[in-house]
Design a protein around this motif. Structure first.
Motif, mmCIF file in Angstrom:
data_model
loop_
_atom_site.group_PDB
_atom_site.id
_atom_site.type_symbol
_atom_site.label_atom_id
_atom_site.label_comp_id
_atom_site.label_asym_id
_atom_site.label_seq_id
_atom_site.Cartn_x
_atom_site.Cartn_y
_atom_site.Cartn_z
ATOM 1 N N ASP A 178 -8.031 4.375 -4.387
ATOM 2 C CA ASP A 178 -7.625 4.032 -5.582
ATOM 3 C C ASP A 178 -6.942 3.078 -5.971
ATOM 4 O O ASP A 178 -7.374 2.193 -6.858
ATOM 5 N N TYR A 179 -5.957 3.170 -5.695
ATOM 6 C CA TYR A 179 -4.932 1.888 -6.493
ATOM 7 C C TYR A 179 -4.371 0.823 -4.817
ATOM 8 O O TYR A 179 -4.330 -0.537 -5.590
ATOM 9 N N TYR A 180 -5.998 0.565 -4.177
ATOM 10 C CA TYR A 180 -5.795 -0.477 -3.295
ATOM 11 C C TYR A 180 -5.634 -1.839 -3.444
ATOM 12 O O TYR A 180 -5.378 -2.648 -2.901
ATOM 13 N N ASP A 181 -6.843 -1.635 -4.545
ATOM 14 C CA ASP A 181 -6.555 -3.152 -5.645
ATOM 15 C C ASP A 181 -5.751 -3.344 -6.165
ATOM 16 O O ASP A 181 -4.959 -5.396 -5.815
ATOM 17 N N GLU A 182 -5.068 -3.202 -6.383
ATOM 18 C CA GLU A 182 -3.915 -3.253 -6.876
ATOM 19 C C GLU A 182 -2.995 -3.665 -6.271
ATOM 20 O O GLU A 182 -1.779 -4.734 -6.790
ATOM 21 N N ASP A 214 -6.094 8.289 -3.525
ATOM 22 C CA ASP A 214 -5.318 8.118 -4.039
ATOM 23 C C ASP A 214 -5.219 6.376 -4.439
ATOM 24 O O ASP A 214 -5.215 5.915 -4.525
ATOM 25 N N LEU A 215 -4.401 6.655 -2.662
ATOM 26 C CA LEU A 215 -4.112 5.165 -2.292
ATOM 27 C C LEU A 215 -4.824 4.400 -2.443
ATOM 28 O O LEU A 215 -4.694 3.463 -2.460
ATOM 29 N N LEU A 265 3.100 2.193 -6.295
ATOM 30 C CA LEU A 265 2.738 0.524 -7.217
ATOM 31 C C LEU A 265 3.895 0.375 -8.027
ATOM 32 O O LEU A 265 4.335 -0.995 -7.816
ATOM 33 N N ARG A 266 4.323 0.916 -8.970
ATOM 34 C CA ARG A 266 5.919 0.526 -10.198
ATOM 35 C C ARG A 266 6.410 0.270 -8.961
ATOM 36 O O ARG A 266 7.899 -0.469 -9.090
ATOM 37 N N ASP A 274 2.576 9.508 -4.798
ATOM 38 C CA ASP A 274 1.829 9.133 -6.061
ATOM 39 C C ASP A 274 1.556 8.212 -5.983
ATOM 40 O O ASP A 274 2.684 7.487 -6.377
ATOM 41 N N ALA A 275 0.682 7.061 -6.327
ATOM 42 C CA ALA A 275 0.387 6.227 -5.593
ATOM 43 C C ALA A 275 0.388 5.177 -6.871
ATOM 44 O O ALA A 275 1.728 3.670 -7.100
ATOM 45 N N SER A 276 0.316 5.465 -7.966
ATOM 46 C CA SER A 276 1.151 4.740 -9.139
ATOM 47 C C SER A 276 2.099 4.474 -9.688
ATOM 48 O O SER A 276 2.788 3.583 -9.324
#
Length: 187
Positions: free
Chosen positions: A56-60, A53-54, A149-150, A144-146
Motif C-alpha cells: 500500500d505504501y510502495y509508491d511512496e 501494508d508495504l 517510511l518516516r 507498520d509501513a508508515s
C-alpha cells in the motif's frame, strides 16, 4: 559488533518480481536506498498483513528512490504460488526474495537456526551499501509501513544534511537539531 554502518555481505538469490524470476545480489542494493524486510514464511498469518501494508505504501517509497525487498527462507517458487493465490500478496509489486539456504537470514543475523525461519527484521540500506537502520521483532509483532517510511525519510534527511539529526516523531518539514555544546541540557 553492531550491524549498523556495516556493508551488506555478498549474496546471490532468486526473487519473484512482476511475474518473473529475477536474480538479486548485494550489487542490486547499491546506488539507491533499499529496504530489506525479512519475514518468517509465506502462507502464514501476520506476514501477509505486513507485506500488504508495504504494498500500500510502495509508491511512496518509490518516490523517495527506495526499493523494497521482502525476504523469507521460502523458495522463489513458493513466493510465486503465494502471489498467485492470495489477494493480499497479489498487491505486492516489489521483489520477494527466496532464501532457502538461509544465507541472507544469516548475513543479517535474523535466522532462527532450529526453525529455519527468519525473525521479522527490517534493514534500511543507503546507496553505498551501508546498513543505517536495523529493527528486529519477535515474530508475533507486526510492523507498520508508515513508520518505516518516516524512518527512511529521516535517514535520507540525515544523510543529506551533515551536522543535523532528527528528533523523535520527526517528519519531513519539521525542525531538526544541530548537536552542539549549547544544546546540552536544554532539550
Amino acid at each position: 559488533m553492531s550491524i549498523i554502518n556495516s556493508q551488506v555481505k555478498p549474496f546471490k538469490a532468486t526473487a519473484y518480481h512482476n511475474g518473473n524470476f529475477v536474480q538479486v545480489s548485494e550489487a542490486d542494493l547499491k546506488g539507491k536506498w533499499s529496504v530489506v524486510v525479512f519475514y518468517p514464511a509465506d502462507f502464514t498469518f501476520v506476514c501477509p498483513t505486513e507485506l500488504g501494508d508495504l504494498a500500500d505504501y510502495y509508491d511512496e517509497f518509490k518516490k523517495l528512490g527506495v526499493e523494497i525487498y521482502g525476504v523469507s527462507t521460502d523458495t522463489h517458487f513458493t513466493h510465486k504460488a503465494w502471489h498467485d493465490t492470495s489477494d493480499t500478496i497479489k498487491k505486492v509489486n516489489y521483489p520477494l526474495v527466496g532464501d532457502p539456504t538461509a544465507t541472507l537470514a544469516r548475513n543479517f543475523d535474523v535466522l532462527i537456526e532450529e526453525e529455519g525461519l527468519a525473525l521479522r527484521g527490517t534493514f534500511v540500506i543507503n546507496p553505498e551499501g551501508e546498513i543505517k537502520l536495523c529493527e528486529i521483532h519477535d515474530n508475533g509483532i507486526g510492523r507498520d509501513a508508515s513508520e518505516l517510511l518516516r524512518k527512511v525519510q529521516a535517514a535520507q534527511y540525515v544523510a543529506s544534511h551533515p551536522g543535523e539529526v532528527c528528533p523523535a516523531k520527526w517528519t519531513p518539514g519539521a525542525e531538526t537539531l544541530a548537536p552542539s555544546l549549547d544544546l546540552v541540557g536544554k532539550i
